[in-house]
Scaffold this motif. Sequence first.
Motif, PDB file in Angstrom:
ATOM      1  N   SER A 109      77.183  -5.912  17.251  1.00  0.00           N
ATOM      2  CA  SER A 109      77.594  -4.924  17.221  1.00  0.00           C
ATOM      3  C   SER A 109      78.463  -5.441  16.374  1.00  0.00           C
ATOM      4  CB  SER A 109      78.657  -4.602  18.539  1.00  0.00           C
ATOM      5  OG  SER A 109      79.833  -3.873  18.070  1.00  0.00           O
ATOM      6  N   LEU A 110      79.252  -4.564  15.341  1.00  0.00           N
ATOM      7  CA  LEU A 110      80.138  -5.137  14.246  1.00  0.00           C
ATOM      8  C   LEU A 110      80.785  -3.744  14.075  1.00  0.00           C
ATOM      9  CD1 LEU A 110      77.672  -5.328  10.764  1.00  0.00           C
ATOM     10  CD2 LEU A 110      78.941  -7.363  12.193  1.00  0.00           C
ATOM     11  N   ARG A 111      82.654  -4.154  14.428  1.00  0.00           N
ATOM     12  CA  ARG A 111      83.360  -3.201  14.114  1.00  0.00           C
ATOM     13  C   ARG A 111      83.738  -3.365  13.055  1.00  0.00           C
ATOM     14  NH1 ARG A 111      88.916  -3.787  14.729  1.00  0.00           N
ATOM     15  NH2 ARG A 111      90.102  -2.400  16.170  1.00  0.00           N
ATOM     16  N   LEU A 112      84.019  -1.391  13.298  1.00  0.00           N
ATOM     17  CA  LEU A 112      84.653  -0.919  11.493  1.00  0.00           C
ATOM     18  C   LEU A 112      86.008  -0.702  12.386  1.00  0.00           C
ATOM     19  CD1 LEU A 112      81.701   1.468  10.604  1.00  0.00           C
ATOM     20  CD2 LEU A 112      82.337  -0.481  10.076  1.00  0.00           C
ATOM     21  N   SER A 113      86.698  -0.402  13.197  1.00  0.00           N
ATOM     22  CA  SER A 113      87.907   0.272  13.648  1.00  0.00           C
ATOM     23  C   SER A 113      88.041  -0.025  15.279  1.00  0.00           C
ATOM     24  CB  SER A 113      87.921   1.928  13.173  1.00  0.00           C
ATOM     25  OG  SER A 113      87.351   2.169  13.834  1.00  0.00           O
TER      26      SER A 113
END
Length: 149
Positions: free
Chosen positions: A112-116
């Motif tokens: 999982s990569l956080r964008l906001s």
Amino acid sequence: MSKQKKQPKVKSQPAPQKQPKIAENPQDYYNRNPAWRISKMELASDYGWQNIDGEKLKEIQTKLSNFESMTWREILVDSKKQNHTVPINKLCKLARDRLSEINLDDLDELTSLRLSASERIWGILNQGVMELLWWDPNHEVYPTQKKNT
């Protein structure tokens, strides 16, 4: 008569110089910059990319471009609260069911990569290349409880 010990004759000895062609530590990708693969992107699912308009797509492109200036160590180790791997059994039921439908239920984890605050990109990390899978605009794939609530 004395019995002689029989010894097998060797025609030739194998070459002792043989070395593995690739002698690489599987964790070396932590020192590399990320790369993206898009062939597994879901375009028609609950976590599909089909609902993204041009403005949002540009925003995502900028975020992924920013990640490219970092190493996987900076992304996944130094910033592990925002970006991390999640075991498949911790994902919501809808996500697990979708993995089964697309024959990816044999995976151990997704990244999982956080964008906001609420938006995430989900994918499969393989030797420094992330195969983009889902866009999760509402943090539903792996819902977490906010602290002190």
